[in-house]
Design a protein around this motif. Structure first.
Motif, PDB file in Angstrom:
ATOM      1  N   VAL A  93      29.643  29.736  36.071  1.00 56.50           N
ATOM      2  CA  VAL A  93      29.532  31.195  36.118  1.00 56.50           C
ATOM      3  C   VAL A  93      28.479  31.691  37.108  1.00 56.50           C
ATOM      4  O   VAL A  93      28.738  32.587  37.910  1.00 56.50           O
ATOM      5  CB  VAL A  93      29.238  31.744  34.698  1.00 56.50           C
ATOM      6  N   GLU A  94      27.297  31.117  37.062  1.00 53.52           N
ATOM      7  CA  GLU A  94      26.189  31.708  37.819  1.00 53.52           C
ATOM      8  C   GLU A  94      26.467  31.753  39.319  1.00 53.52           C
ATOM      9  O   GLU A  94      26.327  32.794  39.960  1.00 53.52           O
ATOM     10  CB  GLU A  94      24.919  30.908  37.530  1.00 53.52           C
ATOM     11  N   LYS A  97      29.585  33.956  40.164  1.00 51.85           N
ATOM     12  CA  LYS A  97      29.274  35.388  39.984  1.00 51.85           C
ATOM     13  C   LYS A  97      28.713  35.983  41.287  1.00 51.85           C
ATOM     14  O   LYS A  97      29.093  37.083  41.697  1.00 51.85           O
ATOM     15  CB  LYS A  97      28.243  35.533  38.860  1.00 51.85           C
ATOM     16  N   LEU A 100      31.554  36.596  43.597  1.00 52.98           N
ATOM     17  CA  LEU A 100      32.447  37.691  43.178  1.00 52.98           C
ATOM     18  C   LEU A 100      31.837  39.048  43.490  1.00 52.98           C
ATOM     19  O   LEU A 100      32.543  40.006  43.796  1.00 52.98           O
ATOM     20  CB  LEU A 100      32.752  37.592  41.679  1.00 52.98           C
ATOM     21  N   SER A 101      30.501  39.102  43.415  1.00 50.03           N
ATOM     22  CA  SER A 101      29.846  40.393  43.651  1.00 50.03           C
ATOM     23  C   SER A 101      30.053  40.852  45.095  1.00 50.03           C
ATOM     24  O   SER A 101      29.859  42.024  45.402  1.00 50.03           O
ATOM     25  CB  SER A 101      28.361  40.299  43.319  1.00 50.03           C
ATOM     26  N   VAL A 111      40.107  37.236  37.340  1.00 55.17           N
ATOM     27  CA  VAL A 111      39.110  36.195  37.051  1.00 55.17           C
ATOM     28  C   VAL A 111      39.592  35.413  35.831  1.00 55.17           C
ATOM     29  O   VAL A 111      39.691  35.959  34.730  1.00 55.17           O
ATOM     30  CB  VAL A 111      37.720  36.820  36.800  1.00 55.17           C
ATOM     31  N   CYS A 131      31.653  33.939  29.604  1.00 55.37           N
ATOM     32  CA  CYS A 131      32.287  34.162  30.921  1.00 55.37           C
ATOM     33  C   CYS A 131      32.694  35.623  31.068  1.00 55.37           C
ATOM     34  O   CYS A 131      32.491  36.234  32.119  1.00 55.37           O
ATOM     35  CB  CYS A 131      33.528  33.289  31.099  1.00 55.37           C
ATOM     36  N   GLU A 134      29.641  37.936  31.664  1.00 50.76           N
ATOM     37  CA  GLU A 134      28.994  37.758  32.972  1.00 50.76           C
ATOM     38  C   GLU A 134      29.873  38.231  34.134  1.00 50.76           C
ATOM     39  O   GLU A 134      29.358  38.631  35.172  1.00 50.76           O
ATOM     40  CB  GLU A 134      28.662  36.269  33.183  1.00 50.76           C
ATOM     41  N   LEU A 135      31.186  38.123  33.984  1.00 50.07           N
ATOM     42  CA  LEU A 135      32.064  38.296  35.152  1.00 50.07           C
ATOM     43  C   LEU A 135      32.950  39.533  35.110  1.00 50.07           C
ATOM     44  O   LEU A 135      33.546  39.895  36.128  1.00 50.07           O
ATOM     45  CB  LEU A 135      32.944  37.045  35.330  1.00 50.07           C
ATOM     46  N   HIS A 136      33.056  40.195  33.950  1.00 48.94           N
ATOM     47  CA  HIS A 136      34.076  41.247  33.810  1.00 48.94           C
ATOM     48  C   HIS A 136      33.932  42.366  34.825  1.00 48.94           C
ATOM     49  O   HIS A 136      34.908  42.947  35.265  1.00 48.94           O
ATOM     50  CB  HIS A 136      34.062  41.827  32.381  1.00 48.94           C
ATOM     51  N   TYR A 138      33.384  42.457  37.856  1.00 47.44           N
ATOM     52  CA  TYR A 138      33.967  42.232  39.184  1.00 47.44           C
ATOM     53  C   TYR A 138      35.488  42.159  39.146  1.00 47.44           C
ATOM     54  O   TYR A 138      36.131  42.061  40.183  1.00 47.44           O
ATOM     55  CB  TYR A 138      33.410  40.940  39.798  1.00 47.44           C
TER      56      TYR A 138
END
Ligand code: FMN
Length: 312
Positions: A93-94, A97, A100-101, A111, A131, A134-136, A138
């Motif tokens: 994830v890290e 991420k 993705l940003s 994703v 997950c 942290e990622l939603h 994007y």
């Protein structure tokens, strides 16, 4: 089709595309890149350049992991299929991420998330939640991958009790945040019909936005026929087309009209692409066809699709 090729030449394929909405999802056209090819979100721009209307990255797990041991992808050339037992190798994830940003907001981004291999059964939901959290922000859509055959016990999440638990937890999580991507469930093609009924009934009763049909098949008879019965992994490509289409048709007959159906499995040309829509798909994705045919296939399919919409 190598990374180097894409990095060097994808811009040559670029053409202007105007986004439109399919059941609330803003896409550039109806053909998307399926999960698994850009696991680490390294080449989203390049896949956009070659013409995909939406791009799904992942599967992403909370922590980086190596995946299963090699060899883990085999070409079944005569059958224009692949056998893979990758087991979600990804940067975690890290790292992902941060990539993705930086993806352009013009691109419809999916994703795809899943649990780490060494996560115990009691903590799997936490992996999806982590997950998602942290990622939603994007994502235009988040896919819950419960259907890879290469992560132990993952497909057990098709069991209706576990399934209901997981989607309820994710929907509660979505409500907590301002950005609310669509949530899609990626299904296996190898379940009993009665179980699809249970799953789809549950989806119909909730705010889950749709399904992706299907992941690779683990069907033992098919694998025997392809002489890979002794090897681990799932089959994609032409050998998956029939079983994936059968499930698509079944699900179309029971799912609510407002839900999004993304169909994937064995798209190799305009006909196999159109067939998915005839069976009820709203959007289509591809992976193995791209490996065998290269980026010109994407162009051929989307040009033909434009032709159809102009004439209709
Ligand atoms: C090498 C390989 C890796 C894949 N990895 C993933 C993955 O990480 N997550 C996922 O949801 N699907 C994964 N898939 C499944 C594809 O997204 C797709 O559902 C399947 O291959 C059927 O489509 P196709 O016949 O067009 O390849 C993978 C497929 C292949 C061939």
């Amino acid at each position: 089709m190598s990374h180097i090729f894409l990095n060097a030449f994808s811009w040559l394929y670029k053409s202007k595309q105007t986004s439109f909405s399919v059941k609330g999802l803003k896409v550039k056209n109806r053909l998307g890149l399926a999960a698994g090819l850009d696991k680490n979100a390294m080449q989203v721009k390049q896949f956009d350049d070659i013409g995909f209307g939406f791009i799904e990255v992942g599967t992403i797990t909370p922590n980086a992991q190596y995946g299963n041991k090699k060899p883990r992808v085999q070409r079944l050339i005569k059958e224009e299929s692949l056998l893979n037992s990758l087991g979600f190798p990804n940067d975690g994830v890290e790292k992902i991420k941060a990539r993705l940003s930086k993806v352009s907001k013009e691109i419809c981004l999916g994703v795809n998330i899943g649990p780490n291999k060494d996560t115990g059964p009691d903590n799997i939901i936490n992996d999806y939640l982590f997950c998602y959290k942290e990622l939603h922000e994007y994502a235009d859509f988040v896919t819950l991958n419960i259907s890879s055959p290469n992560t132990p016990n993952l497909r057990k999440l098709h069991n209706i009790e576990s399934f209901t638990k997981i989607i309820k937890a994710i929907l509660i999580e979505r409500d907590l945040h301002a950005t609310k991507p669509k949530i899609l469930i990626k299904l296996s093609p190898d379940e009993e019909v009665s179980n699809y009924r249970n799953i789809i009934n549950t989806i119909n009763e909730t705010d889950i936005d749709g399904v992706i049909i299907s992941n690779t098949t683990n069907d033992e008879i098919l694998k025997e026929q392809l002489n890979v019965g002794h090897l681990p992994g799932g089959i994609s490509g032409k050998s998956l087309r029939n079983s994936s289409n059968k499930i698509l048709k079944e699900i179309k007959s029971i799912i609510s009209d407002e839900k999004i159906i993304v169909a994937v499995g064995g798209v190799f040309d305009v006909d196999s692409y159109n067939e998915k829509f005839e069976l009820g798909a709203d959007l289509v994705q591809m992976y193995t066809g791209l490996i065998y045919e290269g980026p010109n296939l994407v162009k051929r399919i989307i040009e033909n699709d434009k032709q159809i919409s102009r004439n209709s």
